[in-house]
Each structure stands twice: as structure tokens, then as C-alpha cells.
Design a protein around this motif. Sequence first.
Motif, PDB file in Angstrom:
ATOM      1  N   ARG A  11       0.823  -1.219   0.000  1.00  0.00           N
ATOM      2  CA  ARG A  11       0.000   0.000   0.000  1.00  0.00           C
ATOM      3  C   ARG A  11       0.855   1.266   0.000  1.00  0.00           C
ATOM      4  O   ARG A  11       0.706   2.147   0.847  1.00  0.00           O
ATOM      5  CB  ARG A  11      -0.969   0.007   1.181  1.00  0.00           C
ATOM      6  N   ILE A  12       1.748   1.330  -0.983  1.00  0.00           N
ATOM      7  CA  ILE A  12       2.650   2.468  -1.102  1.00  0.00           C
ATOM      8  C   ILE A  12       2.412   3.159  -2.440  1.00  0.00           C
ATOM      9  O   ILE A  12       2.189   2.496  -3.453  1.00  0.00           O
ATOM     10  CB  ILE A  12       4.120   2.032  -0.938  1.00  0.00           C
ATOM     11  N   THR A  13       2.416   4.473  -2.417  1.00  0.00           N
ATOM     12  CA  THR A  13       2.196   5.236  -3.643  1.00  0.00           C
ATOM     13  C   THR A  13       3.501   5.414  -4.409  1.00  0.00           C
ATOM     14  O   THR A  13       4.593   5.238  -3.857  1.00  0.00           O
ATOM     15  CB  THR A  13       1.640   6.636  -3.324  1.00  0.00           C
ATOM     16  N   GLN A  14       3.367   5.808  -5.653  1.00  0.00           N
ATOM     17  CA  GLN A  14       4.541   6.084  -6.466  1.00  0.00           C
ATOM     18  C   GLN A  14       5.354   7.228  -5.867  1.00  0.00           C
ATOM     19  O   GLN A  14       6.587   7.162  -5.824  1.00  0.00           O
ATOM     20  CB  GLN A  14       4.127   6.437  -7.893  1.00  0.00           C
ATOM     21  N   ASN A  15       4.663   8.263  -5.403  1.00  0.00           N
ATOM     22  CA  ASN A  15       5.371   9.402  -4.802  1.00  0.00           C
ATOM     23  C   ASN A  15       6.141   8.977  -3.561  1.00  0.00           C
ATOM     24  O   ASN A  15       7.286   9.390  -3.364  1.00  0.00           O
ATOM     25  CB  ASN A  15       4.400  10.530  -4.453  1.00  0.00           C
ATOM     26  N   LYS A  16       5.536   8.176  -2.720  1.00  0.00           N
ATOM     27  CA  LYS A  16       6.198   7.726  -1.490  1.00  0.00           C
ATOM     28  C   LYS A  16       7.387   6.834  -1.817  1.00  0.00           C
ATOM     29  O   LYS A  16       8.452   6.953  -1.206  1.00  0.00           O
ATOM     30  CB  LYS A  16       5.203   6.998  -0.576  1.00  0.00           C
ATOM     31  N   LEU A  17       7.226   5.926  -2.788  1.00  0.00           N
ATOM     32  CA  LEU A  17       8.326   5.054  -3.180  1.00  0.00           C
ATOM     33  C   LEU A  17       9.486   5.892  -3.728  1.00  0.00           C
ATOM     34  O   LEU A  17      10.650   5.637  -3.400  1.00  0.00           O
ATOM     35  CB  LEU A  17       7.870   4.035  -4.220  1.00  0.00           C
ATOM     36  N   SER A  18       9.179   6.893  -4.506  1.00  0.00           N
ATOM     37  CA  SER A  18      10.203   7.785  -5.037  1.00  0.00           C
ATOM     38  C   SER A  18      10.943   8.492  -3.907  1.00  0.00           C
ATOM     39  O   SER A  18      12.173   8.555  -3.885  1.00  0.00           O
ATOM     40  CB  SER A  18       9.566   8.816  -5.972  1.00  0.00           C
ATOM     41  N   GLU A  19      10.178   9.000  -2.961  1.00  0.00           N
ATOM     42  CA  GLU A  19      10.757   9.709  -1.815  1.00  0.00           C
ATOM     43  C   GLU A  19      11.667   8.790  -0.995  1.00  0.00           C
ATOM     44  O   GLU A  19      12.756   9.197  -0.584  1.00  0.00           O
ATOM     45  CB  GLU A  19       9.610  10.231  -0.940  1.00  0.00           C
ATOM     46  N   LEU A  20      11.258   7.560  -0.777  1.00  0.00           N
ATOM     47  CA  LEU A  20      12.000   6.637   0.076  1.00  0.00           C
ATOM     48  C   LEU A  20      13.197   5.994  -0.618  1.00  0.00           C
ATOM     49  O   LEU A  20      14.141   5.567   0.047  1.00  0.00           O
ATOM     50  CB  LEU A  20      11.064   5.548   0.610  1.00  0.00           C
ATOM     51  N   THR A  21      13.157   5.904  -1.949  1.00  0.00           N
ATOM     52  CA  THR A  21      14.240   5.226  -2.671  1.00  0.00           C
ATOM     53  C   THR A  21      15.188   6.185  -3.381  1.00  0.00           C
ATOM     54  O   THR A  21      16.290   5.794  -3.744  1.00  0.00           O
ATOM     55  CB  THR A  21      13.681   4.259  -3.728  1.00  0.00           C
ATOM     56  N   THR A  42      21.434  -0.365 -10.716  1.00  0.00           N
ATOM     57  CA  THR A  42      21.342   0.351  -9.432  1.00  0.00           C
ATOM     58  C   THR A  42      19.892   0.479  -8.971  1.00  0.00           C
ATOM     59  O   THR A  42      19.616   0.369  -7.780  1.00  0.00           O
ATOM     60  CB  THR A  42      21.986   1.749  -9.522  1.00  0.00           C
ATOM     61  N   HIS A  43      18.968   0.689  -9.914  1.00  0.00           N
ATOM     62  CA  HIS A  43      17.557   0.776  -9.539  1.00  0.00           C
ATOM     63  C   HIS A  43      17.036  -0.582  -9.075  1.00  0.00           C
ATOM     64  O   HIS A  43      16.252  -0.660  -8.129  1.00  0.00           O
ATOM     65  CB  HIS A  43      16.716   1.307 -10.693  1.00  0.00           C
ATOM     66  N   LEU A  44      17.478  -1.643  -9.739  1.00  0.00           N
ATOM     67  CA  LEU A  44      17.080  -2.983  -9.293  1.00  0.00           C
ATOM     68  C   LEU A  44      17.593  -3.243  -7.884  1.00  0.00           C
ATOM     69  O   LEU A  44      16.861  -3.784  -7.041  1.00  0.00           O
ATOM     70  CB  LEU A  44      17.600  -4.052 -10.251  1.00  0.00           C
ATOM     71  N   ASP A  45      18.829  -2.846  -7.619  1.00  0.00           N
ATOM     72  CA  ASP A  45      19.395  -3.018  -6.276  1.00  0.00           C
ATOM     73  C   ASP A  45      18.573  -2.265  -5.241  1.00  0.00           C
ATOM     74  O   ASP A  45      18.218  -2.814  -4.193  1.00  0.00           O
ATOM     75  CB  ASP A  45      20.844  -2.520  -6.224  1.00  0.00           C
ATOM     76  N   VAL A  46      18.259  -1.013  -5.537  1.00  0.00           N
ATOM     77  CA  VAL A  46      17.493  -0.181  -4.600  1.00  0.00           C
ATOM     78  C   VAL A  46      16.111  -0.790  -4.353  1.00  0.00           C
ATOM     79  O   VAL A  46      15.658  -0.897  -3.206  1.00  0.00           O
ATOM     80  CB  VAL A  46      17.367   1.266  -5.131  1.00  0.00           C
ATOM     81  N   LEU A  47      15.438  -1.194  -5.421  1.00  0.00           N
ATOM     82  CA  LEU A  47      14.086  -1.752  -5.279  1.00  0.00           C
ATOM     83  C   LEU A  47      14.106  -3.093  -4.548  1.00  0.00           C
ATOM     84  O   LEU A  47      13.251  -3.350  -3.689  1.00  0.00           O
ATOM     85  CB  LEU A  47      13.421  -1.880  -6.650  1.00  0.00           C
ATOM     86  N   CYS A  48      15.082  -3.943  -4.858  1.00  0.00           N
ATOM     87  CA  CYS A  48      15.187  -5.231  -4.164  1.00  0.00           C
ATOM     88  C   CYS A  48      15.456  -5.027  -2.678  1.00  0.00           C
ATOM     89  O   CYS A  48      14.869  -5.712  -1.836  1.00  0.00           O
ATOM     90  CB  CYS A  48      16.285  -6.091  -4.776  1.00  0.00           C
ATOM     91  N   ASN A  49      16.325  -4.084  -2.356  1.00  0.00           N
ATOM     92  CA  ASN A  49      16.606  -3.792  -0.948  1.00  0.00           C
ATOM     93  C   ASN A  49      15.370  -3.224  -0.257  1.00  0.00           C
ATOM     94  O   ASN A  49      15.040  -3.613   0.865  1.00  0.00           O
ATOM     95  CB  ASN A  49      17.783  -2.826  -0.805  1.00  0.00           C
ATOM     96  N   PHE A  50      14.672  -2.311  -0.931  1.00  0.00           N
ATOM     97  CA  PHE A  50      13.493  -1.690  -0.332  1.00  0.00           C
ATOM     98  C   PHE A  50      12.392  -2.722  -0.061  1.00  0.00           C
ATOM     99  O   PHE A  50      11.813  -2.748   1.017  1.00  0.00           O
ATOM    100  CB  PHE A  50      12.949  -0.577  -1.240  1.00  0.00           C
TER     101      PHE A  50
END
Length: 69
Positions: A11-21, A42-50
Motif C-alpha cells: 500500500r505504497i504510492t509512487q510518490n512515497k516510493l520515489s521519496e523513500l528510494t 542500481t535501480h534494481l538493487d534499490v528496489l530489491c533492498n526496499f
Amino acid sequence: MKLHILMAERRITQNKLSELTGIRQPTISAYYNDTFKTIPRTHLDVLCNFFNCSVSDIIEYTPNSTADK
């Protein structure tokens, strides 16, 4: 890309995901809507970690049925 599924489950928005990653919101939108052309490692790494997941939880390989063999 299965980003929309991971986002819905959490339940996370695109804006929140952008802010957090730190990934720009238009880029998140392209991933979410499956309109991106490439995705940096690098984006895959960030998203996998998140999302605490593996790459296969985010993207999947779909063979191009029109490709010459």
C-alpha cells in the motif's frame, strides 16, 4: 515488471516510493506502467533492498514471440 504488485501489497504510492528510494517519480511511473525501455542495475538493487525481494520478484522474462529464431 511486477512493481505495481509489490506496491499494492505494501500500500505504497509512487510518490512515497520515489521519496523513500531516491528514484525519480517519473521513472517509478514508467516502471509501474511497464513503459520503461531499460532499467539500471542500481535501480534494481534499490528496489530489491526496499522490498526485501529478489530481482525475479520485480521483473520477469517474457520471450518475444515475433523474434526470428
